[in-house]
Design an enzyme around this catalytic site. Sequence first.
Site: not given
Ligand code: HSE
Length: 322
Positions: A144, A196
Amino acid sequence: MIPINQWIKIKAPATVANMVCGFDILGFAVNSPYDEMEMRLVPRSAGSTAVEAITIINMDTYGLPTEPEKNVAGAALIALIEEYEMSHPNSSIAFEVKINKLIKPGSGVGSSAASSAGAVVGANYLLGKIFSNDDLVRFAMNGEKVASGVKHADNIAPCIFGGVTLVRSIFPLEIIALPSPTLYVTIVHPQIEVRTSDARSILKQNVKLKDAIKQWGNIAGLVAGLMKSDYDLIGRSLEDVIIEPVRSILIPGFDALKLACKNAGALGGGISGSGPSIFMLSKEKETALAVEQEMKNLYEGLGLAHHTYVTTINQQGVQIEA
Ligand code: HSE
């Protein structure tokens, strides 16, 4: 330990992170879509490093990097190999991984988490299940970090544990598996890309106390609703006053779509992860199908290509077929 050169098959589910009010802490796995992977242990060349011990083979056409340190599955496996070698100093392991991504990268349903979680669950199976699920989440979070620049576990945890998970803390890691009543999940993926890292960079760094209080109430209400199988409480708690107002501007038709889905009977829903996918929860399958139709109508009206899924919560997490 599975013999050298014997392939195993892996199914790694998509996940919906945040669950509306629980930014970076809540998430659930779904039965569709999922990534397919294959993996095997191979002999390791003498003197090679953990990075050199990983071979990534892409089976799809997305052209993702195959250098282990730039690939989310590779980054997760490097962390696993390094920790394995600390407790097994005389042993050296190497992995070959084939990845067929059926979850489109950048769709907001945990595509990167599926690759990293699938890789570490597969590796652990090959090694005779020596690591705990918490260990595997720790390793997979390195993937991640490659994908979004930060370690977060709200996709990884449900992908590995299955079901709905609460990440109470990352350092030290504490994951709580939550029960859930039968819920149908409708997802629409408008074919636009939201990175993201971009969706995180636009967020405000300060939160008003009154908004924080509302959000705490919703998170606690959602967890209580899941534990009590109280569908109305779940629906009322699917509200985000902090992240969604900022991020929803990145998703065409978001407010109209949400309203139409709720009018069609959805309990509630919102942005899946960092978007652009949107998910809705329903108590009945018929409602979930009616919600899907609303999603299709809206995006057809806007002339925006999209994919939809009607599915359920996946309770198993990553699955292995030997
Ligand atoms: N919690 C993360 C976000 C999930 O909302 O940025 C996306 O990978």
